[in-house]
Design a protein around this motif. Structure first.
Motif, PDB file in Angstrom:
ATOM      1  N   SER A 132      42.201  44.609   5.059  1.00  0.00           N
ATOM      2  CA  SER A 132      42.355  44.127   3.693  1.00  0.00           C
ATOM      3  C   SER A 132      41.784  45.140   2.714  1.00  0.00           C
ATOM      4  O   SER A 132      41.018  46.038   3.096  1.00  0.00           O
ATOM      5  N   ASN A 133      42.138  44.998   1.462  1.00  0.00           N
ATOM      6  CA  ASN A 133      41.624  45.898   0.434  1.00  0.00           C
ATOM      7  C   ASN A 133      40.121  45.745   0.243  1.00  0.00           C
ATOM      8  O   ASN A 133      39.460  46.649  -0.270  1.00  0.00           O
ATOM      9  N   GLU A 134      39.582  44.585   0.649  1.00  0.00           N
ATOM     10  CA  GLU A 134      38.163  44.321   0.471  1.00  0.00           C
ATOM     11  C   GLU A 134      37.330  44.709   1.692  1.00  0.00           C
ATOM     12  O   GLU A 134      36.107  44.548   1.687  1.00  0.00           O
ATOM     13  N   ALA A 135      37.959  45.208   2.736  1.00  0.00           N
ATOM     14  CA  ALA A 135      37.241  45.519   3.971  1.00  0.00           C
ATOM     15  C   ALA A 135      36.191  46.602   3.739  1.00  0.00           C
ATOM     16  O   ALA A 135      36.425  47.579   3.015  1.00  0.00           O
ATOM     17  N   THR A 136      35.030  46.432   4.347  1.00  0.00           N
ATOM     18  CA  THR A 136      33.960  47.430   4.271  1.00  0.00           C
ATOM     19  C   THR A 136      33.569  47.950   5.660  1.00  0.00           C
ATOM     20  O   THR A 136      32.748  48.851   5.771  1.00  0.00           O
ATOM     21  N   LYS A 137      34.134  47.360   6.701  1.00  0.00           N
ATOM     22  CA  LYS A 137      33.848  47.791   8.068  1.00  0.00           C
ATOM     23  C   LYS A 137      35.125  47.661   8.893  1.00  0.00           C
ATOM     24  O   LYS A 137      35.777  46.621   8.854  1.00  0.00           O
ATOM     25  N   LEU A 159      32.149  52.529   8.463  1.00  0.00           N
ATOM     26  CA  LEU A 159      31.579  51.669   7.433  1.00  0.00           C
ATOM     27  C   LEU A 159      31.814  52.307   6.070  1.00  0.00           C
ATOM     28  O   LEU A 159      31.695  53.529   5.918  1.00  0.00           O
ATOM     29  N   LEU A 160      32.166  51.481   5.093  1.00  0.00           N
ATOM     30  CA  LEU A 160      32.344  51.961   3.726  1.00  0.00           C
ATOM     31  C   LEU A 160      30.968  52.042   3.079  1.00  0.00           C
ATOM     32  O   LEU A 160      30.314  51.033   2.825  1.00  0.00           O
ATOM     33  N   THR A 161      30.510  53.267   2.828  1.00  0.00           N
ATOM     34  CA  THR A 161      29.181  53.503   2.282  1.00  0.00           C
ATOM     35  C   THR A 161      29.282  54.240   0.955  1.00  0.00           C
ATOM     36  O   THR A 161      29.727  55.388   0.907  1.00  0.00           O
ATOM     37  N   LYS A 162      28.923  53.561  -0.111  1.00  0.00           N
ATOM     38  CA  LYS A 162      28.976  54.146  -1.453  1.00  0.00           C
ATOM     39  C   LYS A 162      30.359  54.735  -1.740  1.00  0.00           C
ATOM     40  O   LYS A 162      30.491  55.847  -2.258  1.00  0.00           O
ATOM     41  N   GLY A 163      31.380  53.969  -1.388  1.00  0.00           N
ATOM     42  CA  GLY A 163      32.746  54.367  -1.674  1.00  0.00           C
ATOM     43  C   GLY A 163      33.367  55.338  -0.698  1.00  0.00           C
ATOM     44  O   GLY A 163      34.519  55.746  -0.884  1.00  0.00           O
ATOM     45  N   GLU A 164      32.633  55.719   0.377  1.00  0.00           N
ATOM     46  CA  GLU A 164      33.155  56.667   1.359  1.00  0.00           C
ATOM     47  C   GLU A 164      33.097  56.054   2.758  1.00  0.00           C
ATOM     48  O   GLU A 164      32.098  55.442   3.131  1.00  0.00           O
TER      49      GLU A 164
END
Length: 215
Positions: A132-137, A159-164
């Motif tokens: 999903s667009n909201e996924a962070t992991k 993992l999405l960390t500070k936008g990366e």
């Protein structure tokens, strides 16, 4: 112990060979990949060019410097170090935490550097990734193909960390880099009696390995 350590080195070498693009990717269109996949594919495309300079791989100091510079932006060592130490991270002092993170990164860099030219006859295939667009992991699934051998399943934990998007673990045929090292360091802490002693030993091993390669 020696067999486990050899297996560990092989996993680490393959991990960073994959991460840094030493294994050529199959032809893919970046737009067909999700952002986490694009990170791996982009780095791969950029660094394949580096392998064409055979003189580069013979200069170990140059290789380690280059590897360290490229690994760091795409690998979340701030997350990996606590995962590797597990319960010992919480009881470590801030100084021990920083020392371990630094020396563990050095261990990864020198181990990978030793395997720099060993993984050059592979291709990598991305598996479909739904997120999903909201996924962070996410877990980026790939297969590594080598002539005459069965495909190797390689799954990146990112993992999405500070936008990366950054890699914090990898599973190679079900074997986790983090879990593998956690078991090793836990055994060493029990044997030596303290985390500080383990770090001191790691400092010594790193220095000896780098000195031997430079000589």
């Amino acid at each position: 112990m020696m067999r486990n350590r050899t297996k560990q080195y092989a996993i680490v070498g393959l991990f960073f060979a994959l991460l840094l693009g030493l294994i050529p990717t199959t032809k893919v269109i970046a737009e067909d990949l999700q952002p986490p996949q694009q990170i791996i594919q982009s780095v791969s495309a950029q660094l394949q060019q580096k392998l064409k300079d055979k003189s580069f791989t013979r200069n170990f100091a140059q290789v380690t410097q280059f590897v360290n510079g490229v690994i760091y932006p795409h690998t979340d060592f701030d997350r990996i170090a606590p995962l590797v130490l597990g319960k010992h991270w919480k009881t470590a002092t801030s100084g021990e935490q920083e020392r371990f993170k630094h020396e563990f990164q050095t261990l990864i860099v020198r181990t990978y550097s030793r395997a720099f030219v060993e993984y050059n006859d592979w291709t990598m295939r991305f598996m479909p990734l739904e997120m999903s667009n909201e996924a962070t992991k996410v877990v980026v699934k790939t297969e590594v193909l080598q002539p005459g051998l069965q495909p190797v399943d390689v799954n990146y934990r990112m993992l999405l960390t500070k936008g990366e998007w950054k890699v914090y673990d990898i599973m190679i045929d079900g074997v986790s880099l983090v879990t593998n090292y956690r078991s090793t360091f836990n055994d060493e802490i029990q044997t030596k009696g303290s985390l500080s002693a383990v770090i001191d030993n790691l400092v010594k091993r790193n220095a000896e390995a780098l000195s031997a390669k430079d000589s």
